[in-house]
Design a protein around this motif. Structure first.
Motif, PDB file in Angstrom:
ATOM      1  N   GLN A   1       0.831  -1.203   0.000  1.00  0.00           N
ATOM      2  CA  GLN A   1       0.000   0.000   0.000  1.00  0.00           C
ATOM      3  C   GLN A   1       0.865   1.252   0.000  1.00  0.00           C
TER       4      GLN A   1
ATOM      5  N   ARG B   1       2.171   1.783  -3.472  1.00  0.00           N
ATOM      6  CA  ARG B   1       1.114   2.308  -4.360  1.00  0.00           C
ATOM      7  C   ARG B   1       0.934   3.799  -4.153  1.00  0.00           C
ATOM      8  N   VAL B   2       0.943   4.244  -2.903  1.00  0.00           N
ATOM      9  CA  VAL B   2       0.820   5.688  -2.618  1.00  0.00           C
ATOM     10  C   VAL B   2       2.022   6.430  -3.178  1.00  0.00           C
TER      11      VAL B   2
ATOM     12  N   LEU C   1       3.897   5.594  -5.713  1.00  0.00           N
ATOM     13  CA  LEU C   1       3.901   5.606  -7.175  1.00  0.00           C
ATOM     14  C   LEU C   1       2.788   6.441  -7.779  1.00  0.00           C
ATOM     15  N   SER C   2       1.785   6.775  -6.995  1.00  0.00           N
ATOM     16  CA  SER C   2       0.676   7.556  -7.575  1.00  0.00           C
ATOM     17  C   SER C   2       0.860   9.043  -7.415  1.00  0.00           C
TER      18      SER C   2
END
Length: 90
Positions: free
Chosen positions: A83, A86-87, A89-90
């Protein structure tokens, strides 16, 4: 409700010990202990907190044995890392 949900998973061919993790809490230690006693022999992995959810305090935490057997601690750490990535990379 937890036990009924685990029974539905079993009826659908899923293993609750591997695919279900319960986190529950109660302000009353007796109620938390009763939940622990019910979930442990059924093989349901759980984290059971005793504390005040409104004040966000936890006095004690108990883990069912299946929590350790299926390595939920490591699985949760891996999930947290994924998680975070993901944060990032976004």
């Amino acid at each position: 409700m937890i036990i009924a949900f685990a029974e539905v998973l079993l009826a659908r061919g899923l293993n609750p010990a591997e695919q279900l993790l319960i986190t529950a809490g109660d302000i009353n230690p007796l109620a938390a202990d009763m939940t622990f006693i019910q979930l442990s022999p059924l093989g349901i992995p759980a984290i059971l907190n005793t504390g005040n959810s409104l004040a966000l305090t936890v006095n004690s935490t108990r883990y069912t044995s299946v929590y350790y057997f299926h390595q939920w601690e490591g699985r949760l750490r891996l999930h947290e890392r994924i998680q975070a990535m993901r944060v990032f990379l976004s």
